[in-house]
Write an enzyme that holds these catalytic residues in place. Sequence first.
Site: not given
Length: 305
Positions: A54, A98, A121
């Site tokens: 990422k 995460q 997200d």
Amino acid sequence: MTAQIIDGKAFAAKVREKVAAHVARLKDDHGITPGLAVVLVGEDPASQVYVRNKGKQTIECGMSSFEHKLPADTAQEDLLELLDRLNADPEIHGILVQLPLPSHLDEELIVNRVDPDKDVDGFHISNVGRLATGQKSMVPCTPLGCLMMLRNQLGSLSGKEAVVIGRSNIVGKPMAQLLLGDSCTVTIAHSRTRDLAQVVRRADIVVAAVGRPRMVPGEWIKPGATVIDVGINRIEAPEKGANEDGSVKMRLVGDVDFDSAAQVAGAITPVPGGVGPMTIACLLANTLTACCRANGVAEPEGLTA
Ligand code: NAD
């Protein structure tokens, strides 16, 4: 019939190019650089690889990447404090925690501490609600990638019969909301669904997000249907031989039995090389979208729902 293979890798590269071009314009015209902060707690090897990828792709698109690696025993208060700082930092437009988190941390509390406008997200409860009520929201990356591929493949999705297999908060449910938003007739199937074969057979669009290797055979697929395989399953591949330590080599397969489904479907995503590469591309797209919204600048077209 032999299905067209939907090349997620190539499509993701195009999305990243589009993001990079828009980022360059934001810098030139407005002096703004989008910034993404990724928070990793603990040393889970898979999560470390994801976070590294990422960060790398964020920088390749011209955006700023901020990585916060915290020890596995980080206290909840310390993590919340970090999120508060990132929420208040004007150089950061996207924040990603995460998952999964170590078990002593309250995932729900932490996910909901992220400013919804920076929640790239799309997991914050207010983004879930906004998506469900058709308002502008941050959209979860994996289903957003699936939607982009479907629109690219089929044009308008209006009136199509769509079956989503799986009802998770991360993939199945938001996917169903997105398809509904594009005026599909949507069925969500799950582990208690009766006669799944019959349900899948009526679908013009099948999205499989279960996590069971090759559970959807070609005989369930309506001829000409578009099949999006979200599943990532690691199975033994004795045909590849053994590793140096004598253990069997592994390979990735989806939730759909690719070989038989490709004989019937109109188009299908492979695993690997289908949905997977689109997920990070959509994370970058969401960071750019969040940055444009935060600065009152026009959003790029085609990069969100
Ligand atoms: P999950 O375990 O949270 O949900 C699985 C869903 O499948 C559940 O809703 C369950 O009801 C349903 N299910 C289980 N058994 C079933 C059965 N026999 N018949 C019908 N439905 C059944 O999983 P998830 O997080 O939604 O992920 C699903 C898959 O997608 C996994 O393989 C995961 O690795 C993969 N995934 C891929 C990406 C990507 O970037 N490509 C991202 C997220 C998840």
